[in-house]
Design an enzyme around this catalytic site. Structure first.
Site, PDB file in Angstrom:
ATOM      1  N   VAL A 122       0.815  -1.226   0.000  1.00 26.80           N
ATOM      2  CA  VAL A 122       0.000   0.000   0.000  1.00 26.80           C
ATOM      3  C   VAL A 122       0.844   1.269   0.000  1.00 26.80           C
ATOM      4  O   VAL A 122       0.371   2.330  -0.411  1.00 26.80           O
ATOM      5  CB  VAL A 122      -1.003   0.050   1.192  1.00 26.80           C
ATOM      6  CG1 VAL A 122      -2.085  -0.995   1.038  1.00 26.80           C
ATOM      7  CG2 VAL A 122      -0.293  -0.049   2.535  1.00 26.80           C
TER       8      VAL A 122
ATOM      9  N   TYR B  93       2.775   5.225  16.685  1.00 27.09           N
ATOM     10  CA  TYR B  93       1.596   4.501  16.175  1.00 27.09           C
ATOM     11  C   TYR B  93       0.333   5.329  16.460  1.00 27.09           C
ATOM     12  O   TYR B  93      -0.519   5.516  15.577  1.00 27.09           O
ATOM     13  CB  TYR B  93       1.515   3.127  16.845  1.00 27.09           C
ATOM     14  CG  TYR B  93       0.288   2.313  16.501  1.00 27.09           C
ATOM     15  CD1 TYR B  93       0.140   1.733  15.245  1.00 27.09           C
ATOM     16  CD2 TYR B  93      -0.727   2.114  17.442  1.00 27.09           C
ATOM     17  CE1 TYR B  93      -0.978   0.982  14.930  1.00 27.09           C
ATOM     18  CE2 TYR B  93      -1.851   1.359  17.138  1.00 27.09           C
ATOM     19  CZ  TYR B  93      -1.974   0.787  15.876  1.00 27.09           C
ATOM     20  OH  TYR B  93      -3.083   0.039  15.567  1.00 27.09           O
TER      21      TYR B  93
END
Ligand code: NAP
Length: 245
Positions: free
Chosen positions: A59, A151
């Site tokens: 991706v 994250y």
């Protein structure tokens, strides 16, 4: 909830939440497009789906991203639903020498790639008045572990993008929503080099259990369905109550 004749792209469909979501969409009649890098895992998920289109793609790669949209259009002629699910976890400390590389990898996969694939899919979603479901995380709202700050930043970006895009695309009848899971039993920790068994999270969960990929998959299907036709810009937490503490 029928998705007969609907074309649904699921990134990160080779494992965990994406795999479960793809199988559930297929069971409801959708033409699923399975995106991931691991061919063995993709093939295993594909065996549980009806006529899936498998697209081996990274991706974060610009050419791969264009190819996944082009192959979907070549095969099915339209896109009804985009599930931006592909993601990684990496642990870091601000004191780590290579913390910027870790930061870049998280932002590239979890946020930049999601933004880019969305950008490429939106013209087709406008044509079908389709919708987008972004898989975020409770880590974008709280700090469950100080090593997950980068994250969390990537997922906080997903949350903000979801709201802004929902507003921008509302005039086209395109809905955009997010789901923020708490801990869900998948390969994500193992892929991050973390051997912690999922059961370790159980005592912290008010409902006394760690999530299963299907829990998130069912919610994706609801948000992508006509039953959620008045819902846009929303971020659904599905965490067995862990954020209540
Ligand atoms: N499990 C949890 O506790 C939890 C909690 C909150 C949020 N989430 C979010 O849920 C989403 C799915 O995670 P999961 O738990 O199901 O993890 P998983 O089992 O590790 O699956 C991650 C998926 O993302 C794909 N992926 C990762 N990087 C990719 C890349 N560069 N190109 C293409 N595909 C890529 C992987 O495919 P390949 O390996 O085949 O490339 C795999 O299919 C992620 O966005 C994650 O942040 C998970």
């Amino acid at each position: 909830m029928s998705f007969a004749n609907k074309v649904v792209i699921i990134t990160g469909a080779s494992s965990g939440i994406g795999a479960a979501t793809a199988i559930l969409f297929s069971q409801e009649g959708a033409n699923v497009v399975l995106v991931g890098r691991n061919e063995i895992k993709l093939a295993s998920v594909a065996r549980k789906c009806e006529n899936p289109l498998i697209i081996k793609a990274d991706v974060t790669d610009m050419d791969d991203a264009k190819r996944m949209i082009a192959e979907t259009i070549d095969t099915h002629g339209k896109i009804d639903v985009l599930v931006n699910n592909a993601g990684i976890v990496r642990y870091e400390s601000i004191l780590d020498e290579n913390v910027l590389e870790t930061f870049d990898a998280l932002i590239d996969t979890n946020l930049r790639a999601l933004f880019n694939i969305t950008r490429l899919a939106v013209p087709y979603l406008i044509e079908t008045k389709g919708n987008i479901v972004n898989i975020s995380s409770i880590a974008g709202k709280i700090v469950p572990d100080s090593r997950l700050v980068a994250y969390g930043i990537s997922k906080a970006g997903v949350d903000n993008f979801t709201k802004g895009l929902a507003l921008e695309l509302s005039k086209y009848g395109v809905r955009v929503n997010a789901i923020s899971p708490g801990p869900v039993k998948t390969d994500i920790l193992e892929n991050a080099g973390d051997e912690t068994p999922w059961e370790c999270f159980t005592p912290a969960m008010p409902l006394g259990k760690v999530g299963e990929p299907d829990d998130i998959g069912h919610l994706v299907l609801f948000l992508a369905s006509d039953k959620a036709g008045s819902i846009t810009g929303v971020d659904y937490v599905c965490d067995n109550g862990v954020m209540l503490k």
